[in-house]
Scaffold this active site. Structure first.
Site, PDB file in Angstrom:
ATOM      1  N   ASN A  11       0.930  -1.239   0.167  1.00 47.57           N
ATOM      2  CA  ASN A  11      -0.037  -0.282   0.066  1.00 47.57           C
ATOM      3  C   ASN A  11       0.639   1.137   0.059  1.00 47.57           C
ATOM      4  O   ASN A  11       1.585   1.854   0.948  1.00 47.57           O
ATOM      5  CB  ASN A  11      -0.590   0.068   1.454  1.00 47.57           C
ATOM      6  CG  ASN A  11      -1.152   1.084   1.332  1.00 47.57           C
ATOM      7  OD1 ASN A  11      -1.959   1.860   0.619  1.00 47.57           O
ATOM      8  ND2 ASN A  11      -1.960   1.838   2.610  1.00 47.57           N
ATOM      9  N   LYS A  13       0.144   4.033  -0.513  1.00 46.40           N
ATOM     10  CA  LYS A  13      -0.765   5.871  -0.235  1.00 46.40           C
ATOM     11  C   LYS A  13      -0.839   6.533  -0.810  1.00 46.40           C
ATOM     12  O   LYS A  13      -0.052   6.620  -2.140  1.00 46.40           O
ATOM     13  CB  LYS A  13      -0.136   5.700   1.238  1.00 46.40           C
ATOM     14  CG  LYS A  13      -0.723   4.714   2.232  1.00 46.40           C
ATOM     15  CD  LYS A  13      -0.005   4.621   4.600  1.00 46.40           C
ATOM     16  CE  LYS A  13      -0.092   3.648   4.643  1.00 46.40           C
ATOM     17  NZ  LYS A  13       0.457   3.646   6.060  1.00 46.40           N
ATOM     18  N   HIS A  92      -9.218   1.085   4.985  1.00 44.88           N
ATOM     19  CA  HIS A  92      -8.256   1.180   5.579  1.00 44.88           C
ATOM     20  C   HIS A  92      -8.391   2.413   6.862  1.00 44.88           C
ATOM     21  O   HIS A  92      -9.269   3.135   6.459  1.00 44.88           O
ATOM     22  CB  HIS A  92      -7.011   2.019   4.626  1.00 44.88           C
ATOM     23  CG  HIS A  92      -6.023   2.149   4.506  1.00 44.88           C
ATOM     24  ND1 HIS A  92      -5.973   2.855   5.628  1.00 44.88           N
ATOM     25  CD2 HIS A  92      -4.551   0.819   4.846  1.00 44.88           C
ATOM     26  CE1 HIS A  92      -4.252   2.647   6.339  1.00 44.88           C
ATOM     27  NE2 HIS A  92      -4.031   1.702   5.556  1.00 44.88           N
ATOM     28  N   GLU A  94      -7.169   4.537   7.532  1.00 45.49           N
ATOM     29  CA  GLU A  94      -6.910   5.691   7.388  1.00 45.49           C
ATOM     30  C   GLU A  94      -8.220   6.687   6.698  1.00 45.49           C
ATOM     31  O   GLU A  94      -7.902   7.563   6.613  1.00 45.49           O
ATOM     32  CB  GLU A  94      -5.587   6.226   6.437  1.00 45.49           C
ATOM     33  CG  GLU A  94      -4.375   5.935   6.692  1.00 45.49           C
ATOM     34  CD  GLU A  94      -2.890   5.887   6.391  1.00 45.49           C
ATOM     35  OE1 GLU A  94      -3.171   5.995   5.111  1.00 45.49           O
ATOM     36  OE2 GLU A  94      -2.028   5.128   7.051  1.00 45.49           O
ATOM     37  N   GLU A 163      -5.750  -5.164   9.940  1.00 46.08           N
ATOM     38  CA  GLU A 163      -4.434  -3.525  10.756  1.00 46.08           C
ATOM     39  C   GLU A 163      -4.962  -3.245  12.073  1.00 46.08           C
ATOM     40  O   GLU A 163      -4.959  -2.641  12.328  1.00 46.08           O
ATOM     41  CB  GLU A 163      -4.085  -2.542   9.475  1.00 46.08           C
ATOM     42  CG  GLU A 163      -4.213  -3.892   8.482  1.00 46.08           C
ATOM     43  CD  GLU A 163      -3.355  -2.681   7.411  1.00 46.08           C
ATOM     44  OE1 GLU A 163      -2.591  -2.605   6.948  1.00 46.08           O
ATOM     45  OE2 GLU A 163      -4.455  -1.350   7.143  1.00 46.08           O
ATOM     46  N   GLY A 169       2.192   2.008  10.763  1.00 43.09           N
ATOM     47  CA  GLY A 169       3.426   3.726  10.522  1.00 43.09           C
ATOM     48  C   GLY A 169       3.707   4.033  11.987  1.00 43.09           C
ATOM     49  O   GLY A 169       4.397   4.723  12.059  1.00 43.09           O
ATOM     50  N   SER A 208       3.335  -1.912  10.590  1.00 45.86           N
ATOM     51  CA  SER A 208       4.875  -1.967  10.387  1.00 45.86           C
ATOM     52  C   SER A 208       5.344  -3.263  10.061  1.00 45.86           C
ATOM     53  O   SER A 208       6.498  -4.035  11.132  1.00 45.86           O
ATOM     54  CB  SER A 208       4.714  -1.667  12.197  1.00 45.86           C
ATOM     55  OG  SER A 208       5.199  -0.296  12.115  1.00 45.86           O
TER      56      SER A 208
END
Ligand code: PEP
Length: 247
Positions: A11, A13, A92, A94, A163, A169, A208
């Site tokens: 991904n 992003k 996701h 985000e 996730e 991240g 991560s």
């Protein structure tokens, strides 16, 4: 036991470039990947360029719930497919937190993707507070129920990505034991809707993942590969992560 082919997905992003795409696809071309699937999800503008390389599976990062019309800036399933996409990330964290995407909206996006023949990578995960309050399984069950309770037939057409939000991240991946426990609970929850499909569906770990921790995470019984953010922007490290999924 059901054989599930490992899948490693990147991904990017809102990162990457045509140069990075060329670097990664050239590296991928140097090895035989018949034992695993490799999926790149770059920004949508790079999809046709990726499709032209023929090197791996191709995924978008977002999709409109609508088929067409006056929705400025949005991309429908058919537009994404015309650009080369076969997969699409949905849910996701985000998108859920920064763009306010609700369970209901995500269910509509799942319908749009599957209805047009795109395979969704449906992302779920608990935040730190929910984990500390020992609500992880409850949160995962609710996120799954929002889609699969009314559409158990979608399980066989999906990839799931677990996730944990606190691991995305942050450099702090879930331990292999924590991840395995969550994956097993996801599979168990899905089995209440369709046991056969639950045994066969691929569940990726994301949060991560890097060149050092990938092999141990991917070796867990219910972990079928990874969804990789930051580390997928480094061609060599992503290549190494893909290699670890070969077993
Ligand atoms: C992600 O955004 O899907 C992700 C897993 O990111 P990272 O690998 O950087 O934690």
């Amino acid at each position: 036991m059901t054989h599930r082919k490992p899948l490693v997905a990147a991904n990017w992003k809102m990162n990457g470039s045509q140069a990075l795409l060329a670097e990664i696809t050239a590296l991928l071309a140097s090895t035989n990947w018949s034992k695993i699937d490799v999926l790149l999800c770059p920004p949508a503008t790079l999809l046709p360029g990726l499709a032209a390389t023929g090197q791996c599976l191709i995924g978008a990062q977002n999709i409109s719930q609508f088929s067409s019309g006056a929705y400025t800036g949005e991309l429908s399933a058919s537009l994404l497919m015309e650009a080369g996409a076969q997969y699409v990330l949905i849910g996701h964290s985000e998108r859920r937190t920064l763009f306010g995407e609700s369970d209901e909206l995500l269910a509509a996006k799942m319908q749009a993707a599957i209805g047009h023949g795109l395979t969704p990578v449906f992302c779920i995960g608990e935040n730190l507070q929910q984990r500390q309050q020992e609500k992880t399984e409850q949160v995962l069950a609710k996120q799954l129920a929002a889609v699969y309770a009314s559409h158990p037939e979608f399980i066989a057409k999906s990839v799931i990505a677990y996730e944990p939000v606190w691991a995305i991240g942050t450099g702090e991946a879930a331990s292999p034991e924590q991840a395995q426990q969550a994956h097993a609970s996801i599979r168990q929850q899905l089995a209440t809707y369709d046991a056969k499909a639950a045994a066969a569906v691929r569940i990726l770990y994301g949060g991560s993942v890097n060149g050092k921790n990938a092999a141990e995470l991917f070796a867990q019984q219910d972990i079928d590969g990874g969804l990789v953010g930051g580390a997928s922007l480094n061609a060599e490290e992503f290549f190494q992560i893909c290699q670890s999924a070969k077993g």
